[in-house]
Scaffold this motif. Structure first.
Motif: not given
Length: 107
Positions: A3-18
């Motif tokens: 990873l470097k400055d500007g890298s795109r990171v997706l944080i993914a969750e399977g559920c849809t909790h509040p």
């Protein structure tokens, strides 16, 4: 390490909790990853069925761990007739917030 400055990171969750204050997926993990790498990262999130079809623009995907394992483990527990619960539901029940979290869902 890639990873470097500007890298795109997706944080993914399977559920849809509040979302909660200091949420693990939208607050803690991005903070910890930024501190760990020392880089200025670009974070995006997805939950439930909103997982992007095109992942080629991301440098890293961080996915919640429970959904990757729970289906098999739930089936095994049902077969054995042993109740199963995940960490979040157990903690919410013990802390008295489970009912409040289910109200927006009409449960």
């Amino acid at each position: 390490g890639h990873l470097k400055d500007g890298s795109r990171v997706l944080i993914a969750e399977g559920c849809t909790h509040p979302r909660q204050c200091d949420d693990i997926g939208t607050v803690k993990i991005p903070r910890w990853l930024t501190e760990y790498t020392g880089k200025q990262l670009v974070f995006e999130t997805s939950s439930g069925s909103t997982f992007p079809e095109d992942l080629s623009g991301y440098d890293l995907i961080v996915h919640c761990g429970g959904c990757m394992l729970m289906k098999h483990r739930i089936a095994s527990s049902v077969k054995a007739e042993v109740p199963i619960v995940n960490y979040g539901v157990l903690i919410a029940a013990m802390k008295g917030i489970l009912n409040r979290s289910l109200q927006p869902l009409g449960l």
